[in-house]
Scaffold this active site. Structure first.
Site, PDB file in Angstrom:
ATOM      1  N   LYS A  18     -14.578  64.424  79.115  1.00 34.46           N
ATOM      2  CA  LYS A  18     -15.072  64.917  80.403  1.00 34.46           C
ATOM      3  C   LYS A  18     -14.788  63.813  81.424  1.00 34.46           C
ATOM      4  O   LYS A  18     -15.688  63.155  81.958  1.00 34.46           O
ATOM      5  CB  LYS A  18     -16.567  65.263  80.306  1.00 34.46           C
ATOM      6  CG  LYS A  18     -16.944  66.440  81.185  1.00 34.46           C
ATOM      7  CD  LYS A  18     -18.311  66.979  80.860  1.00 34.46           C
ATOM      8  CE  LYS A  18     -18.984  67.609  82.059  1.00 34.46           C
ATOM      9  NZ  LYS A  18     -18.266  68.678  82.735  1.00 34.46           N
TER      10      LYS A  18
HETATM   11  N1  PMP Z   1     -14.387  73.570  80.604  1.00 31.18           N
HETATM   12  C1  PMP Z   1     -14.495  72.718  81.641  1.00 31.18           C
HETATM   13  C2  PMP Z   1     -13.265  72.314  82.372  1.00 31.18           C
HETATM   14  C3  PMP Z   1     -15.755  72.232  82.028  1.00 31.18           C
HETATM   15  O1  PMP Z   1     -15.865  71.392  83.062  1.00 31.18           O
HETATM   16  C4  PMP Z   1     -16.903  72.646  81.317  1.00 31.18           C
HETATM   17  C5  PMP Z   1     -18.239  72.152  81.740  1.00 31.18           C
HETATM   18  N2  PMP Z   1     -18.544  70.915  81.163  1.00 31.18           N
HETATM   19  C6  PMP Z   1     -16.740  73.527  80.240  1.00 31.18           C
HETATM   20  C7  PMP Z   1     -15.469  73.963  79.915  1.00 31.18           C
HETATM   21  C8  PMP Z   1     -17.899  73.960  79.434  1.00 31.18           C
HETATM   22  O2  PMP Z   1     -18.434  72.869  78.745  1.00 31.18           O
HETATM   23  P1  PMP Z   1     -19.978  72.790  78.360  1.00 31.18           P
HETATM   24  O3  PMP Z   1     -20.308  74.073  77.703  1.00 31.18           O
HETATM   25  O4  PMP Z   1     -20.055  71.635  77.447  1.00 31.18           O
HETATM   26  O5  PMP Z   1     -20.727  72.596  79.631  1.00 31.18           O
END
Ligand code: PMP
Length: 293
Positions: free
Chosen positions: A160
């Site tokens: 991330k």
């Molecule tokens: N894809 C992207 C590009 C994101 O930014 C997120 C949000 N973090 C997600 C998918 C979903 O991830 P999560 O379920 O861990 O929030």
């Protein structure tokens, strides 16, 4: 609250080991993290005073940092503890937590071997990501955009990392400019990938398909939803989905910490009707978020 700039709010931000008044949580303009994208962050939701999947998010912060060659100066236990401290300090019962780590000012060129790693935690109240004023029964609209998710040897796709979000922002702008809620993104090979900040699922005749998380973030919500479905006896298929196939599905939804489980009503000229299946998953997800651990 949503129209107040993020640097001009009341409350506390934890930064480099201390709780600071919100407006004093500042960094220098010549920080490596700002110039060269040397930053990783998290996004967590607080439900009734408890951070959902806290340990998974804390671990992902460390892993995200490691993937961009950054050694986070906190253990997973310390990250958990500060995340809890920050929601207490700001008296948040339902909201969002944002931990971030970034490279400091010691070096300001491509190499970052000597940069101090700074860490901060903030949190704030947050309504629904889509439809903050309610009215989500028809679902969101997505538009296929030109920006694609990259080859995993080109970018740290499972991190991330702030730098990955440049593509997401451009993709979302492209969709919003022509009146859509969000972007429908393909990957570098032209396969269906995800949205700008959420993963995607497709349903037909009770069968569920989702793209393999090879060149985009394997979201914590995506993994939670796969588990919820498995517990219901539904084996979702993680597979290649091509854009030509999307017209044949009946239901589509996106998942993410911010998006939770949000129905998709439209992708380009294809229309979908959210039905009992998505509702059942949303109810199960909600129940899980409110479970005390
Ligand atoms: N894809 C992207 C590009 C994101 O930014 C997120 C949000 N973090 C997600 C998918 C979903 O991830 P999560 O379920 O861990 O929030």
């Amino acid at each position: 609250m949503t129209n107040i700039p993020f640097d001009d709010r009341d409350g506390y931000i934890w930064m480099d080991g201390e709780m600071r008044p919100w407006r004093d949580a500042k960094l220098h303009v010549l920080s490596h993290g700002l110039h060269y994208g040397g930053a990783v962050f998290e996004g967590e939701r607080v439900y009734d005073g408890q951070i959902f999947k806290l340990r998974e998010h804390s671990q992902r912060l460390i892993d995200s940092a490691a993937m961009i060659d950054m050694d986070l100066p906190m253990s997973v236990e310390e990250i958990d503890a500060v995340s809890r401290e920050i929601i207490e300090a700001n008296n948040i019962r339902d909201g969002y937590v944002r931990p971030i780590a970034w490279r400091g000012t010691e070096q300001l060129a491509v190499s970052a071997q000597k940069n101090t790693i700074h860490v901060a935690f903030a949190c704030w109240q947050w309504p629904k990501y889509f439809f903050p004023k309610g009215g989500d029964d028809k679902g969101i609209s997505l538009k296929t955009v030109k920006w694609r998710r990259p080859d995993p040897t080109t970018a740290p796709v499972q991190s991330k990392a702030a730098s990955n979000y440049v593509i997401g922002t451009m993709a979302k702008h492209e969709a919003e400019r022509v009146g859509f809620d969000d972007a429908f993104m393909l990957d570098y090979q032209g396969r269906v990938a995800e949205s700008s900040g959420s993963n995607i699922f497709f349903v037909k005749d009770g069968q569920v398909k989702t793209p393999k998380a090879e060149c985009f973030l394997n979201g914590i919500t995506r993994q939670t939803v796969l588990k919820i479905m498995a517990d219901m006896g539904i084996e979702a298929e993680e597979t290649t989905i091509m854009p030509e196939e999307i017209g044949a599905f009946e239901e589509v939804f996106v998942t993410g910490t911010a998006a939770e489980i949000t129905s998709v009503g439209r992708i380009d000229d294809h229309h979908y009707t959210p039905s009992a299946f998505t509702k059942r998953l949303q109810d199960a997800y909600k129940e899980l978020t409110l479970k005390k651990v």
